[in-house]
Scaffold this active site. Sequence first.
Site, mmCIF file in Angstrom:
data_model
loop_
_atom_site.group_PDB
_atom_site.id
_atom_site.type_symbol
_atom_site.label_atom_id
_atom_site.label_comp_id
_atom_site.label_asym_id
_atom_site.label_seq_id
_atom_site.Cartn_x
_atom_site.Cartn_y
_atom_site.Cartn_z
ATOM 1 N N HIS A 61 55.951 84.098 2.463
ATOM 2 C CA HIS A 61 56.184 84.186 1.020
ATOM 3 C C HIS A 61 56.319 82.776 0.475
ATOM 4 O O HIS A 61 56.335 81.794 1.230
ATOM 5 C CB HIS A 61 57.404 85.049 0.699
ATOM 6 N N ASP A 65 61.692 77.067 0.919
ATOM 7 C CA ASP A 65 62.060 76.772 2.301
ATOM 8 C C ASP A 65 61.041 77.280 3.314
ATOM 9 O O ASP A 65 61.216 77.090 4.515
ATOM 10 C CB ASP A 65 63.455 77.332 2.622
ATOM 11 N N ASP A 211 61.587 86.290 5.752
ATOM 12 C CA ASP A 211 62.796 86.735 5.055
ATOM 13 C C ASP A 211 62.613 88.182 4.621
ATOM 14 O O ASP A 211 61.661 88.502 3.900
ATOM 15 C CB ASP A 211 63.055 85.880 3.819
#
EC number: 3.1.26.11
Length: 312
Positions: A61, A65, A211
């Site tokens: 994504h 980070d 994530d």
Amino acid sequence: MSMRVTFLGTGGAVPTTERAPSAFLVEREGERLLFDCGEGTQRQMMRFGTGFAVAHVFVTHLHGDHVLGIPGLIQTLDFNDREAPIAIHGPPGSKGHLKDLVEAGGYRPSFPVNVHEVRPGGVALDGDGYEVRTFATEHRNASSMGYALVEDDRRGRFDREKAEELGVPVGPKFGRLHNGEAVELDDGTVIEPEQVVGDPRPGRRFVYTGDSRPVDAAVEAAAEPDLLIHDATFGAEWAERARQTGHSTAREAAEIANRAGATRLALTHISSRYAGDAGPIEREAKEAFDGETAFVPDDGRTFEIPYPDAEK
């Protein structure tokens, strides 16, 4: 034939002195695949000696980070006179943003950088003896997906003793049988491969969620993965925070690993709240995990993924 994972960045959104943002590299048969590319990934690659011969980058994504290392990596490759193309794969809606990162500050790389969007439930890469599949994940304010690297089945074991009993002479006919070809003996007898070769054996497989909240798709991406790399940003005491931010707790990661039949579980994207000690994350997962081992890798740790039928 080795398959080795190097954990380049295992921290959460806020880096610490011990944990860089998300990135890890898989080396298989000399081919290098990079999964996510957080800030400073190129330096981590130098620090831990992975080399820069990366053929593909897989982005889960677009949060910083996971992608802010792309401009630096591309420019470093260019400065090192790279000529071979590199492919960057991302989720739906990411192509334009990834191109902007590649060309940050008006930079134009001198080697081909090919950016591809891939939908969850598809195949990002059809490689030599393996494929990288995609699956939908659930993360706050992001188009996100995970990846599963699944090797083709391997040939069954060759039963040399049985072959000799059937009269097959030691030599090239052994190889022909193992390759699936029938052979004829001097007396006219035909020996079929299934007489001396066992059932196909599974290749290796690993799953990376990026994530994500716990999702069924991670269970379905690859049955019984040899290694599941799962978001474990928080411990159970921060379960509500995990839900609010689209992350998982260590216990939730272990529960997904159990449902998937994973042999090993690596816990990543560790919150800076655990900068001093990630032990609580590891202990929480180990208490709930039914597989062989659950661990929180440090940056720089390497892990050899064995074949499912490897002797222990």
